[in-house]
Design an enzyme around this catalytic site. Structure first.
Site, PDB file in Angstrom:
ATOM      1  N   ARG A 148       0.865  -1.185   0.000  1.00 49.39           N
ATOM      2  CA  ARG A 148       0.000   0.000   0.000  1.00 49.39           C
ATOM      3  C   ARG A 148       0.898   1.231   0.000  1.00 49.39           C
ATOM      4  NH1 ARG A 148      -2.346  -3.398   4.089  1.00 49.39           N
ATOM      5  NH2 ARG A 148      -4.410  -4.165   3.473  1.00 49.39           N
ATOM      6  N   LYS A 174      -2.596  -2.069   7.850  1.00 52.02           N
ATOM      7  CA  LYS A 174      -3.798  -1.476   8.411  1.00 52.02           C
ATOM      8  C   LYS A 174      -4.045  -1.998   9.824  1.00 52.02           C
ATOM      9  CE  LYS A 174      -6.582  -0.415   4.327  1.00 52.02           C
ATOM     10  NZ  LYS A 174      -7.841  -0.719   3.615  1.00 52.02           N
ATOM     11  N   HIS A 240      -2.427   2.755  -6.301  1.00 50.24           N
ATOM     12  CA  HIS A 240      -3.031   1.472  -5.944  1.00 50.24           C
ATOM     13  C   HIS A 240      -3.094   0.498  -7.109  1.00 50.24           C
ATOM     14  CE1 HIS A 240      -4.549  -0.140  -2.248  1.00 50.24           C
ATOM     15  NE2 HIS A 240      -5.567  -0.725  -2.851  1.00 50.24           N
ATOM     16  N   ARG A 243      -0.585  -2.253  -6.716  1.00 51.10           N
ATOM     17  CA  ARG A 243      -0.984  -3.304  -5.770  1.00 51.10           C
ATOM     18  C   ARG A 243      -1.957  -4.274  -6.445  1.00 51.10           C
ATOM     19  NH1 ARG A 243      -1.390  -4.552  -0.265  1.00 51.10           N
ATOM     20  NH2 ARG A 243      -3.458  -5.049   0.537  1.00 51.10           N
ATOM     21  N   HIS A 266      -4.311  -8.976   3.589  1.00 55.78           N
ATOM     22  CA  HIS A 266      -5.768  -9.038   3.650  1.00 55.78           C
ATOM     23  C   HIS A 266      -6.186  -9.868   4.856  1.00 55.78           C
ATOM     24  CE1 HIS A 266      -6.204  -8.342  -0.984  1.00 55.78           C
ATOM     25  NE2 HIS A 266      -6.006  -7.225  -0.318  1.00 55.78           N
ATOM     26  N   TYR A 275      -9.649 -11.012  -7.125  1.00 49.68           N
ATOM     27  CA  TYR A 275      -8.606 -11.062  -8.152  1.00 49.68           C
ATOM     28  C   TYR A 275      -8.694 -12.328  -9.003  1.00 49.68           C
ATOM     29  CZ  TYR A 275      -6.634  -7.093  -5.706  1.00 49.68           C
ATOM     30  OH  TYR A 275      -6.465  -5.866  -5.140  1.00 49.68           O
TER      31      TYR A 275
END
Length: 292
Positions: A148, A174, A240, A243, A266, A275
């Site tokens: 990120r 995150k 982004h 990524r 994730h 994806y």
């Protein structure tokens, strides 16, 4: 009290008691007026509070989807607004119970936009042509490791564990979640080149990519680098997309989803599964192949 007056009272309640914005109030008004118009045309009269049943709600949702052809998120917004209105009626004891609502329309997910192999090569070619060692390292880490933007700019030297044959970064993602991300050969070489360049220039900073005024490089600085790169590569680029491209490359290389999710940080596999969805080119090729 008539249904029309009730609508006015409901909108006033949501404005003053719930603190909703004028834009939200306008949306509620539009959604409810649409429902009331449909009900009136279907049943020959304006709906009073206890008139609205679960059958009406199912038929209205079907009307929005199959007759009006609205998108799933728009239909779900209309139905949510009706629910808020009926909950308010229940709270005011103007209806005896809530009718049951149909399930939300499932929103069809699409694969996030990623760069093709040809586009990736164009990006790498342009950044290497620029000769800017720092920018090469930035693009390589974004593209090869799927970082990120916030993770990239805050990288400190102490988070790097790079050897000639293997390398890892300790990434703080995150929610402060920590993960170890491998650094593949081309990205590792780009970082080594940048570290050597830093040493030559006498740069003294704990951050891998220092900012002009101390601290680390800013998000806007990296965004500007990527914008300029997109201009020369004739591509629409944003941080982004690298990524997304990294994730897509991993999935198309048949890497299992748990590994991909761990690399990307994730916490939910459903985030990674997007994806695996085919893109437009893949679907078009499949239909061409299957056509009689």
């Amino acid at each position: 009290m008539s249904g029309i007056n009730l609508l006015t009272d409901f909108l006033q309640h949501t404005r003053y008691q719930k603190g909703n914005s004028e834009k939200s109030i306008a949306t509620y008004r539009r959604c409810l007026n649409s429902f009331f118009k449909w009900y009136s045309e279907t049943n020959g009269r304006y709906p009073e509070p206890n008139d609205i049943t679960s059958v009406d709600l199912r038929e209205y949702q079907n009307f929005l989807q199959n007759i009006k052809g609205l998108k799933a998120n728009t239909i779900n917004l209309y139905m949510k607004t009706i629910r808020l209105y009926l909950e308010w009626l229940l709270e005011k004891e103007l209806i005896g119970r809530m009718p049951s609502f149909p399930k939300n329309i499932k929103i069809q997910q699409t694969q996030p936009k990623a760069l093709t192999r040809n586009e990736q090569n164009r990006v790498i070619r342009e950044v290497e042509r620029s000769g800017n060692i720092r920018n090469i390292a930035i693009i390589r880490l974004l593209l090869s490791c799927g970082l990120r933007l916030s993770e990239l700019i805050s990288l400190e030297l102490s988070q790097l564990d790079l050897g000639e044959r293997h390398g890892f970064m300790t990434i703080i993602g995150k929610g402060g979640k920590v993960r170890k991300v491998p650094v593949p050969p081309e990205a590792r070489k780009a970082v080594f080149d940048w570290l050597a360049e830093r040493e030559k220039k006498g740069i003294n900073s704990n951050y891998l990519f220092p900012g002009r005024l101390g601290g680390h490089i800013s998000k806007s600085q990296v965004s500007n680098i990527i914008d300029n790169l997109g201009h020369f590569a004739r591509l629409e680029l944003h941080p982004h997309i690298f990524r997304h491209t990294c994730a897509t490359n991993l999935v198309r290389s048949n890497i299992d989803l748990v590994t991909v999710a761990t690399i990307l940080g994730h916490s939910n596999l459903s985030t990674t599964k997007v994806y695996t969805l085919p893109d437009e080119k893949t679907m078009a090729a499949a239909l061409e192949q299957a056509e009689v």
